[in-house]
Design a protein around this motif. Structure first.
Motif, PDB file in Angstrom:
ATOM      1  N   LEU A   1       0.821  -1.215   0.000  1.00  0.00           N
ATOM      2  CA  LEU A   1       0.000   0.000   0.000  1.00  0.00           C
ATOM      3  C   LEU A   1       0.855   1.265   0.000  1.00  0.00           C
ATOM      4  CD1 LEU A   1      -2.936  -1.021   2.371  1.00  0.00           C
ATOM      5  CD2 LEU A   1      -2.789  -1.190  -0.109  1.00  0.00           C
ATOM      6  N   LEU A   2       1.714   1.353  -0.980  1.00  0.00           N
ATOM      7  CA  LEU A   2       2.527   2.563  -1.163  1.00  0.00           C
ATOM      8  C   LEU A   2       1.887   3.519  -2.170  1.00  0.00           C
ATOM      9  CD1 LEU A   2       6.209   1.235  -1.169  1.00  0.00           C
ATOM     10  CD2 LEU A   2       4.848   2.140   0.736  1.00  0.00           C
ATOM     11  N   ASP A   3       0.569   3.426  -2.329  1.00  0.00           N
ATOM     12  CA  ASP A   3      -0.126   4.317  -3.260  1.00  0.00           C
ATOM     13  C   ASP A   3      -1.391   4.891  -2.634  1.00  0.00           C
ATOM     14  OD1 ASP A   3      -1.567   1.976  -3.167  1.00  0.00           O
ATOM     15  OD2 ASP A   3      -1.528   1.594  -5.320  1.00  0.00           O
TER      16      ASP A   3
ATOM     17  N   HIS B   1       3.307  13.903  -0.898  1.00  0.00           N
ATOM     18  CA  HIS B   1       3.313  13.170   0.376  1.00  0.00           C
ATOM     19  C   HIS B   1       3.732  11.723   0.160  1.00  0.00           C
ATOM     20  CE1 HIS B   1       0.055  16.232   1.688  1.00  0.00           C
ATOM     21  NE2 HIS B   1       1.218  16.598   2.203  1.00  0.00           N
ATOM     22  N   GLN B   2       3.221  11.125  -0.910  1.00  0.00           N
ATOM     23  CA  GLN B   2       3.542   9.723  -1.174  1.00  0.00           C
ATOM     24  C   GLN B   2       5.011   9.533  -1.518  1.00  0.00           C
ATOM     25  OE1 GLN B   2       0.747   7.221  -1.076  1.00  0.00           O
ATOM     26  NE2 GLN B   2       2.650   6.205  -0.475  1.00  0.00           N
ATOM     27  N   LEU B   3       5.557  10.442  -2.322  1.00  0.00           N
ATOM     28  CA  LEU B   3       6.984  10.347  -2.653  1.00  0.00           C
ATOM     29  C   LEU B   3       7.843  10.394  -1.394  1.00  0.00           C
ATOM     30  CD1 LEU B   3       7.468  12.582  -5.827  1.00  0.00           C
ATOM     31  CD2 LEU B   3       7.886  10.117  -5.654  1.00  0.00           C
ATOM     32  N   ALA B   4       7.530  11.341  -0.513  1.00  0.00           N
ATOM     33  CA  ALA B   4       8.315  11.476   0.714  1.00  0.00           C
ATOM     34  C   ALA B   4       8.194  10.224   1.580  1.00  0.00           C
ATOM     35  CB  ALA B   4       7.855  12.704   1.493  1.00  0.00           C
TER      36      ALA B   4
ATOM     37  N   MET C   1      11.116   7.407   2.414  1.00  0.00           N
ATOM     38  CA  MET C   1      11.438   7.113   3.802  1.00  0.00           C
ATOM     39  C   MET C   1      11.478   5.606   4.043  1.00  0.00           C
ATOM     40  SD  MET C   1       9.192   7.768   7.238  1.00  0.00           S
ATOM     41  CE  MET C   1       8.241   6.261   6.916  1.00  0.00           C
ATOM     42  N   ILE C   2      10.487   4.892   3.521  1.00  0.00           N
ATOM     43  CA  ILE C   2      10.442   3.440   3.674  1.00  0.00           C
ATOM     44  C   ILE C   2      11.671   2.799   3.026  1.00  0.00           C
ATOM     45  CG2 ILE C   2       9.208   1.352   2.984  1.00  0.00           C
ATOM     46  CD1 ILE C   2       7.791   2.783   5.232  1.00  0.00           C
ATOM     47  N   ALA C   3      12.023   3.271   1.837  1.00  0.00           N
ATOM     48  CA  ALA C   3      13.190   2.714   1.142  1.00  0.00           C
ATOM     49  C   ALA C   3      14.461   2.935   1.954  1.00  0.00           C
ATOM     50  CB  ALA C   3      13.322   3.330  -0.246  1.00  0.00           C
TER      51      ALA C   3
ATOM     52  N   ASP D   1       1.916   1.763  -7.262  1.00  0.00           N
ATOM     53  CA  ASP D   1       2.281   3.183  -7.431  1.00  0.00           C
ATOM     54  C   ASP D   1       2.919   3.457  -8.795  1.00  0.00           C
ATOM     55  OD1 ASP D   1       2.517   5.874  -6.950  1.00  0.00           O
ATOM     56  OD2 ASP D   1       4.245   5.702  -5.612  1.00  0.00           O
ATOM     57  N   LEU D   2       2.263   3.036  -9.848  1.00  0.00           N
ATOM     58  CA  LEU D   2       2.829   3.163 -11.193  1.00  0.00           C
ATOM     59  C   LEU D   2       3.077   4.608 -11.621  1.00  0.00           C
ATOM     60  CD1 LEU D   2       0.982   0.336 -13.144  1.00  0.00           C
ATOM     61  CD2 LEU D   2       3.103   0.271 -11.850  1.00  0.00           C
ATOM     62  N   PRO D   3       2.224   5.582 -11.262  1.00  0.00           N
ATOM     63  CA  PRO D   3       2.499   6.949 -11.717  1.00  0.00           C
ATOM     64  C   PRO D   3       3.845   7.503 -11.252  1.00  0.00           C
ATOM     65  CG  PRO D   3       0.228   6.769 -10.970  1.00  0.00           C
ATOM     66  CD  PRO D   3       0.917   5.496 -10.558  1.00  0.00           C
ATOM     67  N   GLN D   4       4.378   6.978 -10.151  1.00  0.00           N
ATOM     68  CA  GLN D   4       5.615   7.529  -9.602  1.00  0.00           C
ATOM     69  C   GLN D   4       6.833   6.651  -9.867  1.00  0.00           C
ATOM     70  OE1 GLN D   4       4.571   8.396  -5.448  1.00  0.00           O
ATOM     71  NE2 GLN D   4       3.964  10.445  -6.072  1.00  0.00           N
ATOM     72  N   VAL D   5       6.698   5.660 -10.743  1.00  0.00           N
ATOM     73  CA  VAL D   5       7.846   4.816 -11.087  1.00  0.00           C
ATOM     74  C   VAL D   5       9.036   5.647 -11.570  1.00  0.00           C
ATOM     75  CG1 VAL D   5       8.687   3.110 -12.753  1.00  0.00           C
ATOM     76  CG2 VAL D   5       6.593   2.665 -11.457  1.00  0.00           C
ATOM     77  N   PRO D   6       8.854   6.622 -12.462  1.00  0.00           N
ATOM     78  CA  PRO D   6      10.030   7.379 -12.924  1.00  0.00           C
ATOM     79  C   PRO D   6      10.794   8.065 -11.798  1.00  0.00           C
ATOM     80  CG  PRO D   6       8.163   7.769 -14.378  1.00  0.00           C
ATOM     81  CD  PRO D   6       7.635   7.031 -13.197  1.00  0.00           C
ATOM     82  N   GLN D   7      10.072   8.559 -10.799  1.00  0.00           N
ATOM     83  CA  GLN D   7      10.734   9.241  -9.684  1.00  0.00           C
ATOM     84  C   GLN D   7      11.330   8.274  -8.679  1.00  0.00           C
ATOM     85  OE1 GLN D   7       7.580   9.938 -10.892  1.00  0.00           O
ATOM     86  NE2 GLN D   7       6.916  11.963 -10.159  1.00  0.00           N
ATOM     87  N   LEU D   8      10.793   7.057  -8.577  1.00  0.00           N
ATOM     88  CA  LEU D   8      11.181   6.153  -7.498  1.00  0.00           C
ATOM     89  C   LEU D   8      12.033   4.970  -7.925  1.00  0.00           C
ATOM     90  CD1 LEU D   8       7.814   6.091  -5.507  1.00  0.00           C
ATOM     91  CD2 LEU D   8       9.950   7.203  -4.828  1.00  0.00           C
ATOM     92  N   VAL D   9      12.228   4.766  -9.220  1.00  0.00           N
ATOM     93  CA  VAL D   9      12.992   3.602  -9.664  1.00  0.00           C
ATOM     94  C   VAL D   9      14.417   3.616  -9.102  1.00  0.00           C
ATOM     95  CG1 VAL D   9      13.721   4.682 -11.833  1.00  0.00           C
ATOM     96  CG2 VAL D   9      13.606   2.186 -11.666  1.00  0.00           C
TER      97      VAL D   9
END
Length: 264
Positions: A149-151, A165-168, A172-174, A189-197
């Protein structure tokens, strides 16, 4: 010729060398590198029931609370890597730490019995609670963490959550996982894959084929990182060919996530 002074000097030099060697600090052991699963790595995802270790795959993803260190050791002895499932986005009434979550961070129900969304804006409260959960994963010998539930920002949680908020929160979890030497997967959380990969070591996805958005996960494969993917409703002959082309580790599972699986 009297050699006694020379021998004394030699013995003194040897004694000083031994003393220096004994008093030198013991070098710290080099930490083992994090496990980084590669694209196409086969896996089993079992969150329900006693773990059946007869599935011939190199990776097991199992519940971190419900499986002890002995279970993890048993899987390790057979050459498996083991991922620790935890819920990072919702409070669960049935977990042993449920009383440690203050009412202020509990939002609406998320559709699963006994669960309520968490206010992921409250990093000050949730960081130590999630750190303790990941500490359990480390103490039991797991290799990686699957935080579920990271989305939350894409759902009706009862809180005004944003993508920022979700990115932050996800970062943090990572960091919590990496600080403990564990690899960590981005769950959905597919919309934020580019930022979080770059922050996560692999991805775990549910039903991208059913919703037609599997291509959003290609940055992970392009970075040499596994995409562990499941479908629930679609038969394997409708999604496996495309999944293999994308380099995913795909299978069909039932919603209860028991032993049954149909791999691609």
């Amino acid at each position: 010729m009297n050699r006694t002074p020379r021998l004394r000097t030699l013995f003194l030099a040897l004694a000083l060398l031994l003393l220096a060697a004994c008093s030198a600090p013991t070098p710290e052991p080099t930490p083992e590198p994090r496990w980084l699963p590669r694209p196409g790595t086969a896996w089993q995802w079992q969150l329900d029931g006693r773990i059946d270790d007869r599935v011939d795959v190199p990776v097991y993803d199992i519940d971190g609370f419900e499986n002890d260190a002995a279970t993890v050791r048993r899987l390790h002895r057979s050459g498996r890597k083991v991922i620790c499932y935890i819920n990072a986005g919702a409070w669960e009434s049935f977990r042993p730490d449920h009383r440690k979550f203050p009412a202020a961070v509990l939002g609406g129900e998320n559709g699963w019995a006994g669960e309520r969304w968490l206010d992921i804006r409250r990093l000050d409260i949730l960081r130590p609670l999630m750190a303790k959960r990941i500490d359990i994963c480390r103490a039991r010998g797991f290799d990686a963490v699957e935080p579920d539930l990271l989305d939350a920002y894409l759902n009706e949680t009862g809180f005004p959550l944003t993508a920022a908020h979700q990115l932050a929160y996800n970062r943090m979890i990572a960091r919590l996982a990496h600080d403990r030497g564990l690899s960590v997967g981005l769950k959905n959380d597919l919309p934020q894959v580019p930022q979080l990969v770059g922050d996560f070591d692999f991805a775990v996805n549910e039903e991208c084929a059913q919703y037609g958005d599997c291509a959003a996960l290609t940055p992970f494969v392009e970075a040499g990182k596994a995409v562990f993917h499941v479908e629930y409703a679609l038969p394997v002959d409708t999604f496996c060919k495309r999944a293999r082309q994308l380099g995913f580790s795909s299978m069909r599972k039932k919603l209860d996530l028991g032993v049954w699986r149909q791999p691609c």
